[in-house]
Enzyme design. Structure first.
Site, short mmCIF file in Angstrom:
data_model
loop_
_atom_site.label_atom_id
_atom_site.label_comp_id
_atom_site.label_asym_id
_atom_site.label_seq_id
_atom_site.Cartn_x
_atom_site.Cartn_y
_atom_site.Cartn_z
N GLU A 253 -7.86 1.66 -7.49
CA GLU A 253 -8.75 1.25 -6.40
C GLU A 253 -9.21 2.52 -5.68
OE1 GLU A 253 -7.62 -1.45 -3.19
OE2 GLU A 253 -6.82 -2.86 -4.68
N ASP B 51 -7.22 -1.92 8.10
CA ASP B 51 -6.26 -0.91 7.66
C ASP B 51 -5.28 -0.52 8.75
OD1 ASP B 51 -8.75 0.09 5.56
OD2 ASP B 51 -6.68 -0.11 4.87
O1 LIG Z 1 -1.74 -0.32 1.89
P1 LIG Z 1 -0.95 -1.47 1.29
O2 LIG Z 1 -0.10 -2.19 2.35
O3 LIG Z 1 -0.15 -1.03 0.08
O4 LIG Z 1 -2.02 -2.54 0.80
C1 LIG Z 1 -2.98 -2.22 -0.28
C2 LIG Z 1 -4.22 -1.77 0.43
O5 LIG Z 1 -4.00 -0.47 0.91
C3 LIG Z 1 -5.56 -1.69 -0.34
O6 LIG Z 1 -5.71 -2.68 -1.31
C4 LIG Z 1 -6.54 -1.79 0.79
C5 LIG Z 1 -6.91 -0.71 1.57
N1 LIG Z 1 -7.63 -1.14 2.63
C6 LIG Z 1 -7.70 -2.54 2.59
C7 LIG Z 1 -8.29 -3.45 3.47
C8 LIG Z 1 -8.19 -4.81 3.17
C9 LIG Z 1 -7.52 -5.26 2.00
C10 LIG Z 1 -6.91 -4.32 1.09
C11 LIG Z 1 -7.01 -2.97 1.43
#
Ligand SMILES: O=P(O)(O)OC[C@@H](O)[C@@H](O)c1c[nH]c2ccccc12
Length: 268
Positions: free
Chosen positions: A49, A60
């Protein structure tokens, strides 16, 4: 079918779960991001990603907010983030790239120009967390035409919306493990198991889970119910911790190796 479908089909044949790292492109710079992507692939990542830094990352937590701030300090643009996918491919990275962006940078570029660009730059999937499914018809049609999968997010609160969201989805379904913002967690939403089985029953597509996943135990636990596991903040935090090494010519290799080892530990 595109690179994402082929990757999940291959993993399913092997009975494996996809490890899907998220990283903020341009933290600390585009060149280092490409080298980190190579380490992620070497560590066993299956899809990547690519996060487009944004000034108002409302979904975030602090780790990714800081990473976005660092990347924006160096002035990286969405166009440069997209170019990272092509440059990483040219450097030999084989993994599918999912562009992760908030909707505003796409709107500022204009949908036509945006799709014209990403359809030429090795992008196989799109995640736009602040684009509600009720408003995504035009963008979804353009993504279909470009054979780029618009990957939807579903949350434990999505309930009756799950079927509508998964019914029009492509690629895979991104199941958000908890409410709130991204960030490492020790516990997940209490109804997570029934939520995941609801999503599973609503689609033939692979389902992946994200939010808060930061350990081998988490990956193992969710591998039983999901076809993929997304890890963002834990990896972005590891990159943040190794920045002093990454930014020193003498210790750069050591920093990249620490990131590889951390991610390899997640995959087991
Ligand atoms: O950071 P985490 O808790 O591991 O979650 C994945 C996330 O970072 C990535 O998929 C993502 C980054 N920014 C986001 C905003 C909304 C949904 C998902 C995301």
């Amino acid at each position: 079918m595109n690179h994402i479908d082929q990757t999940f089909a291959g993993l399913k044949e092997q009975g494996k779960t996809a490890l899907i790292p998220f990283l903020t492109v341009g933290d600390p710079d585009a060149g280092t991001t490409i080298e980190i992507i190579r380490q992620l692939e070497a560590a066993g990542a299956d899809l990547i990603e690519l996060g487009v830094p944004y000034s108002d990352p409302l979904a975030d937590g602090p780790v990714i907010q800081r990473a976005s701030g660092r990347a924006l300090q160096h002035g990286i643009t969405i166009t440069e983030c997209i170019q990272v996918a092509e440059d990483a491919r040219k450097s030999g990275v084989k993994l599918p790239f999912i562009l992760f962006t908030y909707y505003n940078p796409v709107l500022q570029m204009g949908l036509e120009k945006f799709f014209d660009l990403i359809s030429k730059k090795e992008i196989s999937g799109l995640i736009i967390p602040d684009l509600p499914t009720e408003e995504d018809a035009e963008l979804r049609a353009m993504a279909e035409a470009a054979n780029i999968h618009l990957i939807p997010l579903v949350a434990p609160t999505s309930k009756e919306r799950i079927a509508r969201i998964t019914g029009r989805a492509r690629g895979f379904i991104y199941c958000v493990s908890s409410l709130g913002v991204t960030g490492v967690r020790s516990d997940f939403h209490s109804g997570i198991d029934s939520f995941l089985s609801d999503v599973r029953q609503s689609t033939e597509l692979p389902i992946a889970i994200g939010f808060g996943i930061s350990s081998r135990e988490h990956v193992e636990r969710f591998s039983k119910q999901c076809d993929g596991v997304v890890v963002g903040s834990a990896i972005v935090r590891k990159i943040e911790e190794t920045l002093p090494l990454l930014q020193s010519a003498e210790h750069r290799r050591e920093g990249l190796e620490q990131i590889r080892q951390f991610v390899q530990g997640l995959k087991g």
